[in-house]
Structures are given as C-alpha cells and as structure tokens.
Design a protein around this motif. Structure first.
Motif, PDB file in Angstrom:
ATOM      1  N   CYS A  69      -0.396  -4.766  -6.428  1.00  0.00           N
ATOM      2  CA  CYS A  69       0.514  -4.101  -5.484  1.00  0.00           C
ATOM      3  C   CYS A  69       1.595  -3.321  -6.236  1.00  0.00           C
ATOM      4  O   CYS A  69       2.249  -3.844  -7.140  1.00  0.00           O
ATOM      5  N   LYS A  70       1.765  -2.043  -5.875  1.00  0.00           N
ATOM      6  CA  LYS A  70       2.745  -1.185  -6.539  1.00  0.00           C
ATOM      7  C   LYS A  70       4.063  -1.084  -5.761  1.00  0.00           C
ATOM      8  O   LYS A  70       4.883  -0.213  -6.028  1.00  0.00           O
ATOM      9  N   GLY A  71       4.244  -2.000  -4.802  1.00  0.00           N
ATOM     10  CA  GLY A  71       5.460  -1.985  -4.002  1.00  0.00           C
ATOM     11  C   GLY A  71       6.757  -1.992  -4.795  1.00  0.00           C
ATOM     12  O   GLY A  71       7.722  -1.315  -4.415  1.00  0.00           O
ATOM     13  N   PRO A  72       6.846  -2.725  -5.930  1.00  0.00           N
ATOM     14  CA  PRO A  72       8.106  -2.767  -6.681  1.00  0.00           C
ATOM     15  C   PRO A  72       8.544  -1.427  -7.268  1.00  0.00           C
ATOM     16  O   PRO A  72       9.715  -1.249  -7.597  1.00  0.00           O
ATOM     17  N   THR A  73       7.619  -0.482  -7.432  1.00  0.00           N
ATOM     18  CA  THR A  73       7.988   0.804  -8.039  1.00  0.00           C
ATOM     19  C   THR A  73       7.711   1.984  -7.112  1.00  0.00           C
ATOM     20  O   THR A  73       7.756   3.133  -7.546  1.00  0.00           O
ATOM     21  N   THR A  74       7.436   1.702  -5.847  1.00  0.00           N
ATOM     22  CA  THR A  74       7.103   2.765  -4.893  1.00  0.00           C
ATOM     23  C   THR A  74       8.186   2.879  -3.837  1.00  0.00           C
ATOM     24  O   THR A  74       8.492   1.916  -3.136  1.00  0.00           O
ATOM     25  N   TYR A  75       8.749   4.069  -3.719  1.00  0.00           N
ATOM     26  CA  TYR A  75       9.813   4.317  -2.741  1.00  0.00           C
ATOM     27  C   TYR A  75       9.218   4.933  -1.479  1.00  0.00           C
ATOM     28  O   TYR A  75       8.652   6.027  -1.520  1.00  0.00           O
ATOM     29  N   ASN A  76       9.348   4.227  -0.368  1.00  0.00           N
ATOM     30  CA  ASN A  76       8.837   4.713   0.911  1.00  0.00           C
ATOM     31  C   ASN A  76       9.321   3.778   2.011  1.00  0.00           C
ATOM     32  O   ASN A  76       9.868   2.709   1.734  1.00  0.00           O
ATOM     33  N   ALA A  77       9.093   4.185   3.264  1.00  0.00           N
ATOM     34  CA  ALA A  77       9.559   3.413   4.416  1.00  0.00           C
ATOM     35  C   ALA A  77       8.445   2.603   5.063  1.00  0.00           C
ATOM     36  O   ALA A  77       8.588   2.173   6.208  1.00  0.00           O
ATOM     37  N   CYS A  78       7.332   2.405   4.358  1.00  0.00           N
ATOM     38  CA  CYS A  78       6.165   1.726   4.949  1.00  0.00           C
ATOM     39  C   CYS A  78       6.519   0.366   5.534  1.00  0.00           C
ATOM     40  O   CYS A  78       6.033   0.001   6.616  1.00  0.00           O
ATOM     41  N   ALA A  79       7.340  -0.414   4.833  1.00  0.00           N
ATOM     42  CA  ALA A  79       7.629  -1.780   5.259  1.00  0.00           C
ATOM     43  C   ALA A  79       8.560  -1.847   6.458  1.00  0.00           C
ATOM     44  O   ALA A  79       8.636  -2.882   7.122  1.00  0.00           O
ATOM     45  N   THR A  80       9.269  -0.758   6.746  1.00  0.00           N
ATOM     46  CA  THR A  80      10.210  -0.768   7.864  1.00  0.00           C
ATOM     47  C   THR A  80       9.736   0.096   9.023  1.00  0.00           C
ATOM     48  O   THR A  80       9.718  -0.345  10.177  1.00  0.00           O
ATOM     49  N   THR A  81       9.322   1.323   8.734  1.00  0.00           N
ATOM     50  CA  THR A  81       8.850   2.221   9.790  1.00  0.00           C
ATOM     51  C   THR A  81       7.434   1.875  10.217  1.00  0.00           C
ATOM     52  O   THR A  81       7.084   1.950  11.389  1.00  0.00           O
ATOM     53  N   LYS A  82       6.601   1.521   9.252  1.00  0.00           N
ATOM     54  CA  LYS A  82       5.200   1.149   9.463  1.00  0.00           C
ATOM     55  C   LYS A  82       4.383   2.315  10.047  1.00  0.00           C
ATOM     56  O   LYS A  82       4.855   3.440  10.141  1.00  0.00           O
ATOM     57  N   TRP A  83       3.140   1.994  10.435  1.00  0.00           N
ATOM     58  CA  TRP A  83       2.186   2.987  10.922  1.00  0.00           C
ATOM     59  C   TRP A  83       1.737   2.635  12.339  1.00  0.00           C
ATOM     60  O   TRP A  83       1.938   1.524  12.818  1.00  0.00           O
ATOM     61  N   ASN A  84       1.082   3.597  12.975  1.00  0.00           N
ATOM     62  CA  ASN A  84       0.524   3.381  14.318  1.00  0.00           C
ATOM     63  C   ASN A  84       1.574   2.824  15.277  1.00  0.00           C
ATOM     64  O   ASN A  84       1.443   1.731  15.822  1.00  0.00           O
ATOM     65  N   ALA A  85       2.629   3.647  15.469  1.00  0.00           N
ATOM     66  CA  ALA A  85       3.719   3.283  16.378  1.00  0.00           C
ATOM     67  C   ALA A  85       4.376   1.959  15.985  1.00  0.00           C
ATOM     68  O   ALA A  85       4.752   1.153  16.836  1.00  0.00           O
ATOM     69  N   GLY A  86       4.530   1.755  14.671  1.00  0.00           N
ATOM     70  CA  GLY A  86       5.208   0.566  14.174  1.00  0.00           C
ATOM     71  C   GLY A  86       4.368  -0.693  14.188  1.00  0.00           C
ATOM     72  O   GLY A  86       4.907  -1.804  14.095  1.00  0.00           O
ATOM     73  N   THR A  87       3.047  -0.554  14.256  1.00  0.00           N
ATOM     74  CA  THR A  87       2.165  -1.715  14.365  1.00  0.00           C
ATOM     75  C   THR A  87       2.027  -2.485  13.055  1.00  0.00           C
ATOM     76  O   THR A  87       2.156  -3.713  13.017  1.00  0.00           O
ATOM     77  N   SER A  88       1.772  -1.779  11.946  1.00  0.00           N
ATOM     78  CA  SER A  88       1.467  -2.461  10.693  1.00  0.00           C
ATOM     79  C   SER A  88       1.604  -1.485   9.532  1.00  0.00           C
ATOM     80  O   SER A  88       1.949  -0.312   9.724  1.00  0.00           O
ATOM     81  N   PHE A  89       1.362  -1.967   8.311  1.00  0.00           N
ATOM     82  CA  PHE A  89       1.279  -1.112   7.128  1.00  0.00           C
ATOM     83  C   PHE A  89       0.326  -1.795   6.152  1.00  0.00           C
ATOM     84  O   PHE A  89      -0.056  -2.954   6.369  1.00  0.00           O
ATOM     85  N   PRO A  90      -0.148  -1.108   5.105  1.00  0.00           N
ATOM     86  CA  PRO A  90      -1.217  -1.666   4.270  1.00  0.00           C
ATOM     87  C   PRO A  90      -0.994  -3.091   3.789  1.00  0.00           C
ATOM     88  O   PRO A  90      -1.915  -3.920   3.845  1.00  0.00           O
ATOM     89  N   ILE A  91       0.210  -3.410   3.320  1.00  0.00           N
ATOM     90  CA  ILE A  91       0.456  -4.757   2.802  1.00  0.00           C
ATOM     91  C   ILE A  91       0.339  -5.794   3.917  1.00  0.00           C
ATOM     92  O   ILE A  91      -0.176  -6.896   3.711  1.00  0.00           O
ATOM     93  N   GLU A  92       0.796  -5.441   5.114  1.00  0.00           N
ATOM     94  CA  GLU A  92       0.679  -6.354   6.250  1.00  0.00           C
ATOM     95  C   GLU A  92      -0.783  -6.559   6.637  1.00  0.00           C
ATOM     96  O   GLU A  92      -1.167  -7.592   7.185  1.00  0.00           O
TER      97      GLU A  92
END
Length: 355
Positions: A267-290
C-alpha cells in the motif's frame, strides 16, 4: 453560443425553476467539499448568480477516457449541474453532438467570443515526439494545445496523464509524452491527478475557479490543497491497525478479513496525497483500501515506473533512501501509536479513579 449565455447564472437558474433553497444547498456542499470556511457558502450564493456562465473548452489527448468517465459520475455538484447552470461547455469531442468541421467551428467561435476568459481543461498527456498521435483537423497535439492555451484564463490538467505524464510517459515513452505544465508555461495550471481522479475532486476544483475566478490554494505540484493536502494514510480507517503493528500478510488471511493495515502488501498510502479516504468513490460509498486493495499511488508523479505495486515501501521500492526512511517511520509510528494509546489509558484511569 445561445441567448442564455448572455445572461447571468442567476437569470439562468431562475429560468430553470431552481429555487434559492436548492442553490444554497449546492453552495454549502461545494464549500464543504473544498474545506472552505462556513462563510464561503454564503459568498458563493451571493456572487455566483451575478456572473455570466463562463466558457469551458475540454481537450483530450493521450488518455483512456477514464477521467471524463469519472467526471460524469460526480454527485456534489453533478456534471450536469455545472454544464447547464454554472458553465458553458463549448467543446468536448467526446460529449458533444457535433463532429468534424462543425465541432472545430464551435471551438473556434467559443475561443473568439471568450478570448482571455475561458477555462481550458486538458485530459491526457501531450505527445510532442510524434505528430501522428492525437492529430485532429490537421493539427498536431502540440499545435492544438498551444493554440487553445493562448486565449485561456487558466488550464486544468485532469488526471495523472495530463498532470504528470502518467502511463503514456512511462518508460520507454515512444511518443515523448509530456505533462501539460511542461508545455503551457505562461498560464496558471491546476493539476488534478488520479487514475482517474475522484469525481467530486474534479468538479469541486472546477466549481472553485468558476465561482471565485481564481485558483484554489495549490501545493508544490500544483494540486489543490483542499483535496491533496494530506496523505491517504493520514485519514485511512486502517490507520489504527498500522499504529498497533497489525498488518495483513496476504490478501485473504485473517488480518485482511479483519481490516488490518495493507502496508506490507505494498500500500502506497503513506506517500500518496489524495482525498480517497475521506471523499471516497461512488457517492462516498468506498475507496480501494476499503475494498481490500492497497493504494497504488496513482496521484503521484512517475507511479508507473516505480516498480512492483505489491512490494512494501520499506523494501526500497520508491527511489532514493525513501524506502529505508519509511521503514523507520513505520517503527516510529507504531511506537508513537502505542505511547499515545498508553497515555490515553492512563488518563482515562485517572478520570475513573476520581469518579
């Protein structure tokens, strides 16, 4: 351009029967998505209706259409809302009905009527080493981006291919694919990377510029800080497992099923800047790590050329000494997490004793 383009956004909203209450809700949602202060929603509601719908020209080059597909799935605000109420999308060779000479004529008319004011969106890397790629209406990609950028107020590079070169620029790069900011150097450029970017990150960035007429605050890579100000690791719901040193060893072991950290699975989460964990995808349903897969770092430069996506960062996967640094950081993080937990337990026990 139709007659409505001569009116303000407020005039257009009223003609479509959109109430002020509904408009205020949209402004509040946009302000929240952009992490703006509470008063920003009211400022949007007061200033946006007074503006004319700005012209937007969307140019596509070396890309897979995934970024545009992502844009069409935005929900706050929706692409339809932006297109019909906030901006005038005057050229997009994928979405528009016109083709051939009619399409090119529409783009040229929009550029002439809005010279110096229109917003240019670029999707895909620019092949400046082979004129046969992305040629349209007899113009090479390099010619067309330079021509359209001349009259733009600003340029938004949507997706990692446009922002950083992405897959087209990966070694050996036979087309000499180039990022937008290396070609457009005399206009403000906003990078919205991701493969593809999160839908509401795209529309939120567009809404900010269209509302305030200026760029949002950007980081050193020209990314909006509101969406790229924290690493995915900073906001990941698996972070407590990382802090406790609980890592999945395979994608189907007990740790993985219990939601443990995917750091050791690459997982490259420690060095990747993005809003995936908060905004998520598909109307806020999930994101890859989830969904059970580690972050691949797609919103960072050169992520295609940095090696095996499933090797942990501590194995020296990313260039230089960053791998060793991250290995030490992991140990430090676990230690700090344990210390914080112990401190919290001690504080809670003191409170309980007093009761």
């Amino acid at each position: 351009m139709d007659a409505d383009d001569k009116n303000t956004i407020g005039d257009y909203l009223r003609s479509q029967g959109i109430s002020r209450r509904a408009f205020l809700k949209l402004c509040a949602a946009m302000a929240s998505a952009l992490a703006l202060p509470p008063g920003a929603a009211l400022a949007m509601a007061e200033t946006l209706p007074q503006k004319r719908r700005p012209s937007v020209i969307y140019m596509s080059y070396q890309e897979c259409t995934g970024c545009l597909e992502s844009l069409t799935r935005s929900f706050t605000p929706t692409l339809e809302y932006l297109m019909f109420n906030v901006m005038s999308l005057d050229y997009d060779d994928t979405l528009q009905a016109a083709a051939g000479f009619q399409a090119e004529a529409a783009r040229e008319a929009a550029m002439k009527a809005n010279w110096g004011k229109y917003l240019m969106i670029v999707d895909g890397a620019i092949p400046d080493g082979n004129n046969g790629y992305c040629t349209a209406a007899g113009k090479s990609a390099l010619q067309s981006i330079q021509d359209v950028a001349k009259g733009a107020a600003a340029v938004v590079a949507v997706g990692t291919c446009a922002s950083f070169g992405g897959l087209p620029m990966a070694n050996p790069n036979p087309t000499r694919a180039t990022m937008v900011s290396d070609i457009v150097t005399d206009k403000p450029v906003i990078n919205v990377p991701g493969c593809p970017p999160i839908p509401v990150v795209i529309t939120g960035t567009l809404a900010h510029f269209l509302t305030f007429g200026r760029l949002p605050d950007l980081d050193h890579l020209k990314r909006p800080i509101a969406f790229y100000g924290n690493t995915i690791h900073d906001r990941c719901y698996r972070r407590p497992f990382y802090d406790r040193g609980e890592f999945a060893k395979t994608f189907d072991d007990e740790g993985a099923r219990n939601g443990w950290c995917l750091y050791e699975l690459g997982c490259k989460g420690p060095t990747t800047y993005n809003a995936c964990a908060t905004t998520k995808w598909n109307a806020g349903t999930s994101f890859p790590i989830e969904s059970g897969h580690g972050c691949i770092g797609c919103s960072e430069p050169n992520f295609w050329d940095r090696g095996d996506l499933y090797k942990p960062l501590s194995a020296g996967l990313w260039h230089g000494s960053i791998g060793a640094d991250l290995g030490a950081a992991a140990v430090a993080g676990i230690a700090i997490g344990g210390l914080a937990a112990a401190t919290a337990r001690h504080r809670q026990s003191k409170i309980t004793e007093k009761k």
